[in-house]
Design an enzyme around this catalytic site. Sequence first.
Site, PDB file in Angstrom:
ATOM      1  N   SER A  91       5.696  -9.981 -38.763  1.00 21.87           N
ATOM      2  CA  SER A  91       4.581  -9.163 -38.288  1.00 21.87           C
ATOM      3  C   SER A  91       4.884  -7.724 -38.650  1.00 21.87           C
ATOM      4  O   SER A  91       5.975  -7.236 -38.359  1.00 21.87           O
ATOM      5  CB  SER A  91       4.407  -9.295 -36.768  1.00 21.87           C
ATOM      6  OG  SER A  91       3.657  -8.206 -36.248  1.00 21.87           O
ATOM      7  N   CYS A 253      -2.572  -4.287 -38.036  1.00 25.11           N
ATOM      8  CA  CYS A 253      -1.992  -5.543 -38.496  1.00 25.11           C
ATOM      9  C   CYS A 253      -1.390  -5.409 -39.896  1.00 25.11           C
ATOM     10  O   CYS A 253      -2.104  -5.419 -40.895  1.00 25.11           O
ATOM     11  CB  CYS A 253      -3.026  -6.667 -38.464  1.00 25.11           C
ATOM     12  SG  CYS A 253      -2.305  -8.287 -38.765  1.00 25.11           S
TER      13      CYS A 253
END
Length: 343
Positions: A91, A253
């Site tokens: 991530s 993101c």
Amino acid sequence: MTGHKALDILLVHCQGESGNVLIDGAPHIPGATILDKMNHLNGVDPSLRLFLTREPRAQVVHTTNLLLAPTRPDADAAFIVLQPDRAHPMSGSNCICVVTALLETGRIKMTEPETLIRLDTAAGLIVARAQCKDGRCLSVSLDNVPAFVHQLDVAIDTPKWGRITGDIAFGGVFYAQIDVDQVGLRIMPEAARALAEAGTEIKSLLAGQVAVEHPEIPGLNEIAYVMFRDYQPDGSVVTCTTLKPGRVDRSPCGTGSSANLAILHARGQAKTGDTRVSRSIIGGTFTAEILGETTVGGHPAILPRITGQGYVFGRQQLRLDPQDPFAQGFALSDTWGPQVGDL
């Protein structure tokens, strides 16, 4: 996971997205590689993840990054992303949180104006360049793993919106990226619940309609997230990644922005050297850049760099009482969303 040993957790966020870092006290996780360790957490013993990511110790928005010693000689540290649904390989926002935690706690010596850190992840080696001043980590640029397109313009049949289309791409995990107007919504704070419910519903439908498999990393074989997108006239993109069981990413993101760059590159809308700004549902920003081109298992791929900033804001200690009836945690649909039963 048993006993009274305290778990020492640094509280960190990246552009509003929680990315806490477990810096001390974790039990031994079996496995020769970080991928092996992640698979152990998912397939053999999820107790640490459940303890850290569910109520009463956490809420749906919490992620805890498990800091580990690297399993490869060219890395300085390693981490696994622990979320309520499973352990994930990579991530961008969480990687930025981990780098910030490593430097601002002194676990890795800070060198000003730039510190280079190599991170071992289940998705591959991540090279991070942190801009530092006066003992603080001011920004982090991640040279992410190669990002590639699995399939463009995939038809997805839905009961609610009819047939919609999306692009499937890998940016550290697999994404389905969907233009938000197809579900009749806009990416704005007031629509966060509706976006979360739409995204988790589409993710469930995708499981029966689209199969993915990373060509070089066994076990990376699911579409982790649905990301809604809204391309802007200035070339930037507003993003909303939805996470099971029912919430939205507060950050732009990083892995999703990497996958988006791969999609733009595959469509001939971005080339090596180009940068794009990704903006989140609450206005936070990442800069995404294409450093070069490569291939992954025969797929054309790009080398993405994601730049953002994390912030350390506190510290906590957690302890497991062997008599605690909720050692595995729990989740309720009032705050966790309608698909909480699928966890």
